[in-house]
Design an enzyme around this catalytic site. Sequence first.
Site, PDB file in Angstrom:
ATOM      1  N   ALA A  56       5.516   4.332   2.326  1.00  0.00           N
ATOM      2  CA  ALA A  56       6.014   5.552   3.164  1.00  0.00           C
ATOM      3  C   ALA A  56       6.603   5.544   4.496  1.00  0.00           C
ATOM      4  O   ALA A  56       7.722   5.762   4.889  1.00  0.00           O
ATOM      5  CB  ALA A  56       5.394   6.922   2.855  1.00  0.00           C
ATOM      6  N   GLY A  89       0.980  -1.102  -0.030  1.00  0.00           N
ATOM      7  CA  GLY A  89      -0.031   0.027  -0.085  1.00  0.00           C
ATOM      8  C   GLY A  89       0.862   1.324   0.044  1.00  0.00           C
ATOM      9  O   GLY A  89       2.145   1.304   0.370  1.00  0.00           O
ATOM     10  N   CYS A  90       0.300   2.342  -0.532  1.00  0.00           N
ATOM     11  CA  CYS A  90       0.759   3.735  -0.467  1.00  0.00           C
ATOM     12  C   CYS A  90       1.535   3.945   0.957  1.00  0.00           C
ATOM     13  O   CYS A  90       2.588   4.357   1.108  1.00  0.00           O
ATOM     14  CB  CYS A  90       0.246   4.701  -0.995  1.00  0.00           C
ATOM     15  N   TYR A  91       0.597   4.162   2.010  1.00  0.00           N
ATOM     16  CA  TYR A  91       0.872   4.752   3.238  1.00  0.00           C
ATOM     17  C   TYR A  91       1.827   3.780   3.846  1.00  0.00           C
ATOM     18  O   TYR A  91       2.930   3.974   4.402  1.00  0.00           O
ATOM     19  CB  TYR A  91      -0.134   4.609   4.079  1.00  0.00           C
TER      20      TYR A  91
END
Length: 345
Positions: A155, A150-152
């Site tokens: 990061a 996932g994107c979160y």
Amino acid sequence: MIKAAIIGSTGYSGEELTGLLYKHPNVEIDFLCSHSYVGEPFSNLYGNLKKFVDEKCISDEEAFKRIKNLDILFTALPSGKALEFGKVAIENGVKFIDIGSDFRLKSKELYKEWYNLDHKYTNLLETAIYGLPELNRSKIKEAKLIANPGCYPTASTLALAPLVKNNIIDTKSIIIDAKSGVSGAGRKASVANLFVECNDSIKAYGVATHRHTPEIEQNLSELSSKEVILTFTPHLIPMSRGILSVCYGNLINEMDAEELMNLYRDFYKDEYFVRIIDELPETRWVKGSNFCDISVRVDKRTNRVIVISAIDNLMKGAAGQAVQNMNLMFGLKENTAIEMTPIFP
């Protein structure tokens, strides 16, 4: 040439992936599938790709028939929708990368708890490799099924990995405050995502309930070899793309920022797509690229470390990382077709 296809090609991540694969020197796109736009030329939906990708989108039914002819299949679908496509791909010896959430969590019970869905193919769940190259490169090279992060979680995991791996912080103290552009919510129609609703405002959402929470906890637990429970709060901000993740943790021993920056530089010294920078990261400096910028600060008053990371949620947080994984799976240079500089202004 690698024969590839995308199921869910007309969402934001699917469109980004389509553009990347079109430009990839080792890839031929066999078909693009869309549940909502069957028979529609792809470039009618995304005018930026006119004269580049003009082929018509095919149906799910037609896609199922053609999977066996592929080398790799990508899915960019809502939760629960990639399972059947993944099953057919693996049964036919086709490599499979799911950009969605259906194979990220290793526990079917956890999947049920957070997504309120039953996972029908736990055998695939057990064999899926989590596709964060900076941590799982050797496994990705041998994988048949990749769960694209996932994107979160991308990061946040990259921001915290050196601290957790080296037992620098108290893992019970981790707090993640992250902010995303509106494209992270997908292309579906939603009142909450309308311009008037989002513009000139910022809001927290999914407080204590966001589905990326167990994914981040799973990643950090593996790195620390003990269970990690953390607080994760995402926010929606009025921009198209980008994620800024601000991560907090209590230092076990006193350390200054320079010591920690050196730790990060060493940890990521061989990683092309991770940039350890002295300045505070900003989403504008990674927009349109596969880079993750990271910097570290220490609050000496509280003995707390603050790590800030920035990515483009549609690139390193989705399509760019999927291509990075594909390159590894096929023995290609890892940054092939995703070595573009960030877009500015």
